[in-house]
Design a protein around this motif. Structure first.
Motif, short mmCIF file in Angstrom:
data_model
loop_
_atom_site.label_atom_id
_atom_site.label_comp_id
_atom_site.label_asym_id
_atom_site.label_seq_id
_atom_site.Cartn_x
_atom_site.Cartn_y
_atom_site.Cartn_z
N ASN A 61 58.19 75.94 83.80
CA ASN A 61 58.24 74.79 84.70
C ASN A 61 56.96 74.56 85.48
O ASN A 61 56.91 73.66 86.33
CB ASN A 61 59.41 74.97 85.69
N LEU A 62 55.92 75.35 85.21
CA LEU A 62 54.65 75.16 85.89
C LEU A 62 53.55 74.80 84.90
O LEU A 62 53.56 75.29 83.76
CB LEU A 62 54.22 76.44 86.63
N PRO A 63 52.59 74.00 85.32
CA PRO A 63 51.42 73.78 84.47
C PRO A 63 50.68 75.12 84.27
O PRO A 63 50.65 75.94 85.19
CB PRO A 63 50.56 72.82 85.29
N GLN A 69 47.39 80.94 88.33
CA GLN A 69 47.09 81.24 89.74
C GLN A 69 48.16 82.15 90.33
O GLN A 69 47.86 83.05 91.13
CB GLN A 69 46.99 79.93 90.53
N VAL A 70 49.41 81.90 89.95
CA VAL A 70 50.50 82.76 90.40
C VAL A 70 50.28 84.19 89.90
O VAL A 70 50.38 85.16 90.66
CB VAL A 70 51.86 82.22 89.88
N GLU A 71 49.97 84.34 88.61
CA GLU A 71 49.75 85.67 88.03
C GLU A 71 48.61 86.39 88.73
O GLU A 71 48.64 87.62 88.90
CB GLU A 71 49.45 85.54 86.54
N LYS A 72 47.59 85.66 89.15
CA LYS A 72 46.45 86.26 89.82
C LYS A 72 46.78 86.67 91.25
O LYS A 72 46.26 87.67 91.76
CB LYS A 72 45.29 85.26 89.83
N SER A 73 47.67 85.91 91.90
CA SER A 73 47.94 86.13 93.33
C SER A 73 48.99 87.20 93.61
O SER A 73 48.94 87.87 94.64
CB SER A 73 48.41 84.81 93.97
N LEU A 74 49.94 87.39 92.70
CA LEU A 74 51.10 88.22 93.03
C LEU A 74 50.88 89.73 93.05
O LEU A 74 51.53 90.43 93.83
CB LEU A 74 52.26 87.89 92.08
N PRO A 75 49.99 90.29 92.21
CA PRO A 75 49.84 91.75 92.24
C PRO A 75 49.53 92.32 93.62
O PRO A 75 50.06 93.38 94.00
CB PRO A 75 48.68 92.00 91.26
N SER A 76 48.72 91.65 94.40
CA SER A 76 48.36 92.15 95.72
C SER A 76 49.53 92.11 96.69
O SER A 76 49.50 92.74 97.75
CB SER A 76 47.20 91.34 96.30
N LEU A 77 50.58 91.36 96.35
CA LEU A 77 51.75 91.24 97.21
C LEU A 77 52.89 92.14 96.74
O LEU A 77 53.92 92.24 97.41
CB LEU A 77 52.24 89.79 97.25
N PHE A 150 54.17 72.33 96.69
CA PHE A 150 54.45 73.26 97.78
C PHE A 150 53.93 74.66 97.42
O PHE A 150 53.29 75.33 98.24
CB PHE A 150 55.96 73.29 98.03
N LEU A 151 54.18 75.10 96.20
CA LEU A 151 53.69 76.40 95.76
C LEU A 151 52.17 76.42 95.71
O LEU A 151 51.53 77.40 96.15
CB LEU A 151 54.27 76.74 94.38
N LEU A 155 49.73 78.94 97.89
CA LEU A 155 48.78 79.88 97.30
C LEU A 155 47.37 79.64 97.85
O LEU A 155 46.57 80.58 97.94
CB LEU A 155 48.78 79.74 95.78
N ASP A 156 47.06 78.40 98.22
CA ASP A 156 45.73 78.06 98.73
C ASP A 156 45.66 78.08 100.25
O ASP A 156 44.62 77.76 100.82
CB ASP A 156 45.32 76.66 98.25
N ASP A 157 46.77 78.42 100.93
CA ASP A 157 46.86 78.28 102.38
C ASP A 157 45.82 79.13 103.10
O ASP A 157 45.81 80.36 102.97
CB ASP A 157 48.25 78.70 102.84
N PRO A 158 44.94 78.52 103.92
CA PRO A 158 43.94 79.30 104.65
C PRO A 158 44.54 80.18 105.73
O PRO A 158 43.92 81.15 106.17
CB PRO A 158 43.04 78.22 105.28
N LEU A 159 45.78 79.88 106.16
CA LEU A 159 46.38 80.70 107.20
C LEU A 159 46.84 82.05 106.68
O LEU A 159 47.41 82.84 107.42
CB LEU A 159 47.58 79.96 107.82
#
Length: 252
Positions: A61-63, A69-77, A150-151, A155-159
């Motif tokens: 369901n994602l481009p 980007q999800v795969e890159k971001s999640l390991p650190s979490l 929203f996702l 993922l890009d949120d500076p906060l």
């Protein structure tokens, strides 16, 4: 009072003016009375509305660029892709935000609204502007495109950086409404494609919340209203709407 929903113990003690406002108000008004929630029931509702059925997946369901980007971001979490792939984008976005805040030492149990809810329980009247059920239905009701936006925004949120979070807390402590508005809505100005997300999360909620506050005030209720700081500031914020409806505002 603009609330910070997740905070650290370093936020306390609060300023005397805030404590005085709470002490002098027989009624506490919040977005949702999260202290009174049945946690198990809420979790079940979130899972029901936030997880894909077995025949669907996040990847389908994602481009491809956003999924990468999800795969890159999640390991650190610490979120396994096998679990993330079952989540709808809105739930994954909330999970990412929550885990990022925890990594920065910020927790919901230290949030300003929950702090006052616990102290008000059994001592003051507690009223809601929305409800937890409404907020779950709002997010789960996002279209597929809004969920993806929203996702992406999350993922890009500076906060999510320590520097930006610390800046936000400094602005909050100083009562710097303009600074809070700048930090919260920087993406809104830079990325016009995200406008529908901000409209759903803020603009479309601000008007009915402001109307409820106005109703309480015109009914003669002396209340402390604790609502997410992002709902107070800006052209469509609650404060602007109350001012346009004839109320005189004074910052303490």
């Amino acid at each position: 009072l603009g609330s910070v929903h997740v905070a650290s113990e370093a936020m306390y003690p609060l300023a005397p003016a805030i404590e005085a406002a709470f002490a002098g108000s027989p009624t506490l008004v919040v977005e949702a009375d999260i202290d009174a929630l049945d946690t198990g029931q809420v979790q079940a509702q979130v899972l029901e509305k936030g997880m894909y059925p077995p025949e669907q997946s996040l990847q389908a369901n994602l481009p491809p660029p956003l999924y990468a980007q999800v795969e890159k971001s999640l390991p650190s979490l610490g979120i396994p892709m096998s679990i993330a792939d079952r989540m709808r984008p809105w739930l994954l976005a909330l999970t990412v935000t929550s885990l990022r805040m925890q990594q920065l030492g910020l927790k919901a149990e230290n949030g300003i609204d929950l702090y006052f809810l616990k102290r008000a329980r059994g001592r003051k009247e507690i009223l809601e502007l929305e409800s937890a059920d409404f907020q779950i239905r709002l997010l789960s009701g996002f279209s597929d495109e809004l969920q993806r936006l929203f996702l992406e925004q999350t993922l890009d949120d500076p906060l999510s950086t320590r520097e930006e979070v610390e800046k936000m807390i400094r602005c909050w402590r100083a009562g710097d409404a303009a600074g809070i508005e700048e930090l919260l809505f920087a993406d809104r100005r830079k990325e016009p494609a995200l406008e529908p997300v901000f409209m759903k999360l803020f603009d479309e909620r601000n008007a009915p919340m402001a109307d409820k506050v106005e109703g309480y005030l015109r009914a003669g209720k002396d209340c402390l209203v604790v609502v997410g700081a992002g709902h107070l500031v800006g052209e469509t914020g609650i404060l602007r709407r109350l001012s346009e409806h004839g109320f005189t505002l004074e910052q303490q």
